[in-house]
Scaffold this motif. Structure first.
Motif, PDB file in Angstrom:
ATOM      1  N   SER A 138       0.828  -1.213   0.000  1.00  0.00           N
ATOM      2  CA  SER A 138       0.000   0.000   0.000  1.00  0.00           C
ATOM      3  C   SER A 138       0.862   1.262   0.000  1.00  0.00           C
ATOM      4  CB  SER A 138      -0.919   0.028   1.216  1.00  0.00           C
ATOM      5  OG  SER A 138      -1.805  -1.062   1.191  1.00  0.00           O
ATOM      6  N   ALA A 139       1.969   1.234   0.711  1.00  0.00           N
ATOM      7  CA  ALA A 139       2.873   2.390   0.729  1.00  0.00           C
ATOM      8  C   ALA A 139       3.469   2.613  -0.658  1.00  0.00           C
ATOM      9  CB  ALA A 139       3.976   2.187   1.763  1.00  0.00           C
ATOM     10  N   ALA A 140       3.874   1.540  -1.321  1.00  0.00           N
ATOM     11  CA  ALA A 140       4.393   1.661  -2.688  1.00  0.00           C
ATOM     12  C   ALA A 140       3.293   2.160  -3.625  1.00  0.00           C
ATOM     13  CB  ALA A 140       4.941   0.319  -3.159  1.00  0.00           C
ATOM     14  N   PHE A 141       2.095   1.669  -3.444  1.00  0.00           N
ATOM     15  CA  PHE A 141       0.963   2.108  -4.267  1.00  0.00           C
ATOM     16  C   PHE A 141       0.656   3.582  -4.020  1.00  0.00           C
ATOM     17  CE2 PHE A 141      -3.665   2.486  -5.059  1.00  0.00           C
ATOM     18  CZ  PHE A 141      -3.659   2.170  -6.419  1.00  0.00           C
ATOM     19  N   ALA A 142       0.798   4.043  -2.777  1.00  0.00           N
ATOM     20  CA  ALA A 142       0.550   5.453  -2.465  1.00  0.00           C
ATOM     21  C   ALA A 142       1.539   6.355  -3.193  1.00  0.00           C
ATOM     22  CB  ALA A 142       0.617   5.682  -0.957  1.00  0.00           C
ATOM     23  N   VAL A 143       2.799   5.928  -3.286  1.00  0.00           N
ATOM     24  CA  VAL A 143       3.780   6.697  -4.053  1.00  0.00           C
ATOM     25  C   VAL A 143       3.365   6.745  -5.517  1.00  0.00           C
ATOM     26  CG1 VAL A 143       6.178   6.769  -4.846  1.00  0.00           C
ATOM     27  CG2 VAL A 143       5.672   6.221  -2.456  1.00  0.00           C
ATOM     28  N   TRP A 144       2.946   5.622  -6.039  1.00  0.00           N
ATOM     29  CA  TRP A 144       2.506   5.565  -7.439  1.00  0.00           C
ATOM     30  C   TRP A 144       1.291   6.459  -7.672  1.00  0.00           C
ATOM     31  CZ3 TRP A 144      -2.006   3.781  -9.753  1.00  0.00           C
ATOM     32  CH2 TRP A 144      -1.955   3.678 -11.148  1.00  0.00           C
ATOM     33  N   VAL A 145       0.346   6.446  -6.754  1.00  0.00           N
ATOM     34  CA  VAL A 145      -0.844   7.300  -6.873  1.00  0.00           C
ATOM     35  C   VAL A 145      -0.432   8.769  -6.863  1.00  0.00           C
ATOM     36  CG1 VAL A 145      -2.929   8.074  -5.655  1.00  0.00           C
ATOM     37  CG2 VAL A 145      -2.502   5.642  -5.978  1.00  0.00           C
ATOM     38  N   GLY A 146       0.491   9.121  -5.985  1.00  0.00           N
ATOM     39  CA  GLY A 146       0.980  10.491  -5.956  1.00  0.00           C
ATOM     40  C   GLY A 146       1.598  10.904  -7.277  1.00  0.00           C
ATOM     41  N   MET A 147       2.380  10.011  -7.867  1.00  0.00           N
ATOM     42  CA  MET A 147       2.971  10.303  -9.178  1.00  0.00           C
ATOM     43  C   MET A 147       1.895  10.433 -10.249  1.00  0.00           C
ATOM     44  SD  MET A 147       6.297   7.863  -9.248  1.00  0.00           S
ATOM     45  CE  MET A 147       7.862   8.502  -8.741  1.00  0.00           C
ATOM     46  N   ALA A 148       0.902   9.547 -10.207  1.00  0.00           N
ATOM     47  CA  ALA A 148      -0.184   9.595 -11.195  1.00  0.00           C
ATOM     48  C   ALA A 148      -0.982  10.889 -11.046  1.00  0.00           C
ATOM     49  CB  ALA A 148      -1.086   8.378 -11.040  1.00  0.00           C
ATOM     50  N   ILE A 149      -1.180  11.340  -9.831  1.00  0.00           N
ATOM     51  CA  ILE A 149      -1.904  12.595  -9.610  1.00  0.00           C
ATOM     52  C   ILE A 149      -1.136  13.752 -10.221  1.00  0.00           C
ATOM     53  CG2 ILE A 149      -2.550  14.274  -7.820  1.00  0.00           C
ATOM     54  CD1 ILE A 149      -3.365  11.852  -6.090  1.00  0.00           C
ATOM     55  N   HIS A 150       0.163  13.789 -10.010  1.00  0.00           N
ATOM     56  CA  HIS A 150       0.951  14.875 -10.574  1.00  0.00           C
ATOM     57  C   HIS A 150       0.935  14.843 -12.097  1.00  0.00           C
ATOM     58  CE1 HIS A 150       4.470  17.044 -12.023  1.00  0.00           C
ATOM     59  NE2 HIS A 150       4.218  17.848 -11.004  1.00  0.00           N
ATOM     60  N   ILE A 151       1.094  13.651 -12.653  1.00  0.00           N
ATOM     61  CA  ILE A 151       1.084  13.535 -14.112  1.00  0.00           C
ATOM     62  C   ILE A 151      -0.281  13.929 -14.674  1.00  0.00           C
ATOM     63  CG2 ILE A 151       1.222  11.864 -16.013  1.00  0.00           C
ATOM     64  CD1 ILE A 151       3.414  10.444 -14.302  1.00  0.00           C
TER      65      ILE A 151
END
Length: 116
Positions: free
Chosen positions: A100-113
């Motif tokens: 979930s922590a790794a997924f949260a980083v990915w979600v943050g990146m997706a939000i920025h993109i």
């Protein structure tokens, strides 16, 4: 601070790190040490709260190890502090937390993109 609130703050911090990483990789590299220290402190808060709730006597060295390398030390703590029937579930829950922590980083990146 409750266990759930500590985990929530870690997830928010991971998502924020993902946003910063996606947009400003050079600035984020300088921020990683600070984020790592904050996550270590939050992991210790979780460890302290969980061990107090379970009546587990914390040793000084285990406390230092949780702050220094939580990813490797918390599974050791989970095995030591849980009964036989609870260990597997606790370790699987921890593995889900790491995912979930790794997924949260990915979600943050997706939000920025998505915002650019």
């Amino acid at each position: 601070m409750s266990h759930q609130r500590v985990v929530l703050w870690i997830m928010i911090l991971m998502a924020g790190t993902g946003v910063v990483d996606a947009g400003h990789a050079e600035a984020a590299a300088q921020l990683h040490a600070v984020v790592g220290a904050v996550v270590s402190c939050l992991c210790f808060l979780w460890y302290r709260g969980d061990s107090d709730a379970r009546g587990f006597q914390r040793s000084r060295w285990l406390s230092v190890a949780v702050v220094a390398c939580a990813v490797a030390t918390i599974p050791y703590y989970l095995v030591r502090s849980r009964r036989d029937g609870e260990r597997g579930r606790a370790l699987m829950t921890y593995a889900a937390y790491l995912a979930s922590a790794a997924f949260a980083v990915w979600v943050g990146m997706a939000i920025h993109i998505g915002l650019t």
